[in-house]
Design a protein around this motif. Structure first.
Motif, PDB file in Angstrom:
ATOM      1  N   UNK A   1       0.837  -1.206   0.000  1.00 25.15           N
ATOM      2  CA  UNK A   1       0.000   0.000   0.000  1.00 25.15           C
ATOM      3  C   UNK A   1       0.869   1.253   0.000  1.00 25.15           C
ATOM      4  N   UNK A   2       0.293   2.339  -0.498  1.00 33.43           N
ATOM      5  CA  UNK A   2       0.897   3.651  -0.388  1.00 33.43           C
ATOM      6  C   UNK A   2      -0.062   4.548   0.389  1.00 33.43           C
ATOM      7  N   UNK A   3       0.381   5.025   1.550  1.00 34.97           N
ATOM      8  CA  UNK A   3      -0.475   5.810   2.440  1.00 34.97           C
ATOM      9  C   UNK A   3      -0.258   7.310   2.236  1.00 34.97           C
ATOM     10  N   UNK A   4      -1.289   8.073   2.642  1.00 36.74           N
ATOM     11  CA  UNK A   4      -1.234   9.532   2.621  1.00 36.74           C
ATOM     12  C   UNK A   4      -1.535  10.045   4.029  1.00 36.74           C
ATOM     13  N   UNK A   5      -1.242  11.342   4.265  1.00 33.64           N
ATOM     14  CA  UNK A   5      -1.397  11.900   5.600  1.00 33.64           C
ATOM     15  C   UNK A   5      -2.862  11.957   6.065  1.00 33.64           C
TER      16      UNK A   5
END
Length: 786
Positions: free
Chosen positions: A395-399
């Motif tokens: 996964x690629x997470x964001x703030x």
């Protein structure tokens, strides 16, 4: 080696000429009040001399004097001063009873010095911090150390975050940490200044650049030695604190002495927990639709931290066969969710790092070992240290807390991974100290450290397991002189560093250098140094010190950490020529007023300097050698005390670290030559003020109000030679203010403290522009029974 040995021998012979050993006798006793209660910190001094001491917590003292007639002055603020004249020809016991004074003393002369003050006034450049006066309000050692002269602690986030500590411009692994002379790593890789229980600590000694041979370390920039309490009585010391961002902290430290056998039992427990869910400020995140990027102030969502340290120590003291013999067993555990990589733009949402360590150790100390005035201090320790990094999410997470599915894991951008690192650590330390007479002292120290590196992965089939070993032997010999009735002190020392790595890993040779470095090798390096101090008067003393030091790469640098640090097994040892020079003194302008000042300059000429290189895109890093770095600077500190009620202090530090590599490996000129090393504060200072009220609301109570201020000048994030001036990333100037209030009653049995950190709620940046918490509150209750 032969030349240095000859020089030391000549100095020893020359120092004997004209110096006649003076016989001394010992005065000892106990000082109490009218009710028989022992009084601590009472000054006992020989009138018209600088000879004196303080009583301990049991009211006892021991003072060496010359035979003959002398007048003892016994004084303590709030009590009537006692003077006693005697003709003393042999060891004698003198007890005193002090009567409370109804009025303020007209004159109190302080002759004796605490151990902390003695260390500060020694030959080396050193900060010495006394923990006892502030233990009620202190939450972790990082906060205190960060306010001292020449020191900067740069945390990567909130509670439990990784941090980088610098001393006079040298930082990271150039600094070594000790607990009572043993490496702090013996308690486990998860134990640090940030989570060590403060209740167990008596004082901290911070050596800058030049490190005593007796510590037996290969530190390049300095060393921090944490001295624990060595009480001789039963006590229970327990505290609990709660604060912002779901933070909890509990410590227990106790000692029980069995009166018949003299068996001493010391249990210690320290627990820390925080969700670290503070708000980030002005970071890139997605809007509610998830289709557009905006800047907002989201909360951190994956940064829980838990640490536990438990220890039991059992032994005896003051026996015919041992002055101290203790065995101990400890367990430490750390669980940490990872929120970011090495840069703030790299956001994690599932990755985590866990570690646990078991330790057993033994410590033996004996005075008059083989010879009179010879002392043996030896210790043996073994630690089973295991860490696990879990990185199994594609996964690629964001703030904002949301994510998109991908095809790579979060940290390394590769296959799913559950990476294990088992790093058993064995440490042997032996220190032999021999006092020839009051003027000459010799010290021999041996230190062995062996670290294993058994690494494997449960999921990543492409990972190649290995079992590396890094061993080092350090021998140190020092010769101390005390001349001119103690006005002059000299120290000469020599060290031999023996490095013995056995590298077996072969993966990613283009990154780690494992193809060029394989198998077992042994190399040794020589270090040496000198320290001089001369006291003109109490208000003026000078000291200078020099060391040619060597630092061998540690396992973290050579072998990585299993998360965001790659291995670099081709690293070379650092070496540096370190110079210090300073002035210091204590001035008493009037009754109850005391000023202390210190001003110093330093220069560090470092070759093969080891620094971290960060890959911003991947959020990873590794350690590399820089051919040469020069660091110079000045610093100063002023402290004021009025009758133990008002304390004021201020310090400022300037550190100029420059790249000295003129040409790159290919022969082309280096654009960064003579550039200031980036991502490092170079001008900073702090100030603090405390006032203590006595007998407020309750008898035998104290109310202490305090305020601290820290300032850091702005500095570039990357090399100043890169990019246009207006577009360069830089970390802005910071102004952080903290305040605290502490109330104690029943002579310190009950204590409560309230603290507000960063009460102006300024945006606080630190290592590689990683944001720290804003305004935060913390309350702490402490119970101390003896």
């Amino acid at each position: 080696m032969k030349i240095i040995s000859c020089v030391l021998f000549m100095l020893t012979c020359l120092s004997q000429i004209g110096v006649i050993a003076q016989n001394t006798i010992t005065l000892s006793g106990k000082i109490t009040d009218q009710h028989g209660t022992p009084l601590s910190l009472v000054t006992i001094a020989v009138e018209n001399t600088t000879s004196g001491t303080y009583t301990d917590d049991n009211g006892r003292y021991s003072l060496k004097v010359s035979p003959g007639k002398c007048t003892l002055v016994v004084s303590l603020i709030g009590y009537q001063t006692v003077k006693s004249t005697s003709n003393i020809q042999q060891n004698k016991t003198l007890n005193f009873t002090l009567e409370e004074s109804a009025v303020t003393l007209n004159s109190v002369e302080v002759y004796g010095k605490t151990q902390t003050q003695k260390v500060k006034e020694g030959v080396f450049s050193v900060n010495a911090l006394d923990i006892k006066p502030i233990v009620n309000s202190l939450n972790n050692l990082n906060d205190l150390v960060n306010r001292t002269t020449g020191i900067k602690v740069r945390e990567e986030g909130g509670v439990g975050s990784d941090f980088d500590l610098s001393i006079n411009g040298l930082s990271g692994n150039s600094i070594r940490y000790f607990l009572d002379g043993m490496p702090l790593d013996t308690k486990g890789s998860g134990v640090s200044l940030a989570n060590l229980p403060v209740n167990i600590i008596d004082r901290i000694e911070i050596y800058k650049g030049v490190v005593p041979a007796s510590l037996g370390t290969d530190a390049l920039g300095g060393a921090i030695n944490i001295i624990t309490k060595q009480e001789k009585k039963n006590y229970l010391d327990v505290s609990y604190g709660i604060g912002s961002f779901h933070t909890h902290k509990a410590d227990l430290n106790a000692q029980f002495v069995e009166p018949k056998t003299g068996l001493i039992i010391r249990p210690t427990v320290g627990v820390n927990y925080s969700k670290n869910d503070y708000r980030m400020k002005d970071v890139q995140m997605r809007d509610e639709s998830g289709d557009n990027f905006i800047y907002g102030n989201p909360k951190r969502f994956h940064d829980d931290y838990f640490s536990l340290l438990g220890q039991i120590e059992v032994g005896v003291a003051n026996k015919s066969w041992a002055d101290a013999f203790f065995v101990s067993a400890s367990y430490s555990k750390t669980d940490k969710e990872l929120q970011t990589g090495a840069v703030q733009t790299k956001v994690y949402g599932m990755a985590e790092r866990n570690s646990d360590a078991w330790n057993i150790s033994a410590h033996y100390q004996k005075r008059n070992f083989i010879l009179k005035n010879m002392q043996l201090n030896t210790a043996l320790s073994h630690t089973w240290d295991h860490s696990l990094t879990v990185d199994t999410t594609y996964r690629k997470y964001y703030w904002d807390g949301g994510y998109i599915d991908g095809q790579r894991n979060e940290i390394m951008g590769k296959e799913r991974s559950m990476r294990h690192y088992k790093r058993p650590l064995t440490v042997v330390r032996a220190n032999l100290d021999y006092k020839l007479n009051n003027h000459h002292n010799f010290n021999l120290n041996y230190h062995l450290s062996r670290t294993g590196n058994d690494r494997y992965d449960d999921l990543d089939t492409t990972f190649e397991p290995s079992n590396d070993v890094v061993s080092k032997h350090i021998l140190g010999f020092s010769y101390n002189q005390s001349l001119l009735e103690g006005k002059m002190e000299n120290v000469f020392f020599i060290k031999d560093y023996i490095n013995h790595p056995n590298i077996r890993q072969t993966d990613q040779p283009s990154v780690t250098g494992s193809e060029a470095v394989q198998g077992s090798t042994t190399k040794n390096y020589l270090g040496y140094g000198v320290g001089l101090r001369y006291t003109v008067a109490e208000a003026l003393a000078v000291k200078v010190s020099y060391e040619h030091s060597v630092r061998l790469p540690i396992a973290r640098e050579l072998l990585g950490n299993g998360t965001n640090i790659y291995a670099n097994v081709a690293l070379k040892p650092e070496n540096s020529d370190n110079f210090n020079a300073g002035l210091f003194g204590t001035w008493h302008p009037g009754t109850g007023h005391t000023f202390y000042y210190e001003a110093s300059g330093f220069f560090r000429k470092v070759d093969n300097y080891i620094q971290s290189e960060v890959a911003e895109k991947e959020g990873t890093m590794k350690y590399t050698n820089v051919p040469a770095v020069h660091i110079k600077g000045v610093e100063g500190e002023v402290r004021y005390d009025w009758q133990g009620k008002l304390q004021l202090a201020s310090n400022v530090s300037y550190q100029d670290a420059r790249d000295q590599q003129k040409y790159k490996n290919g022969g082309k000129p280096s654009a960064t030559y003579d550039n200031r090393v980036p991502n490092r504060p170079w001008l900073f200072g702090s100030a603090e003020a405390y006032y203590t009220f006595r007998n407020v609301a309750l008898p035998e109570s104290k109310l202490r109000l305090g305020c601290t201020y820290q300032w850091i000048h702005w500095y570039y994030l990357l090399w100043e030679a890169y990019g246009a001036t207006e577009g360069k990333a830089r970390i802005p100037a910071q102004h952080i203010c903290n305040a605290d209030i502490t109330y104690s009653w029943k002579r310190g049995r009950y204590n409560i403290a309230l603290e507000c950190t960063n009460f102006l709620d300024k945006t606080a940046y630190d290592n590689y522009k990683l944001q720290k918490p804003g305004r935060a509150f913390f309350a702490k209750f402490r119970l101390f029974i003896n």
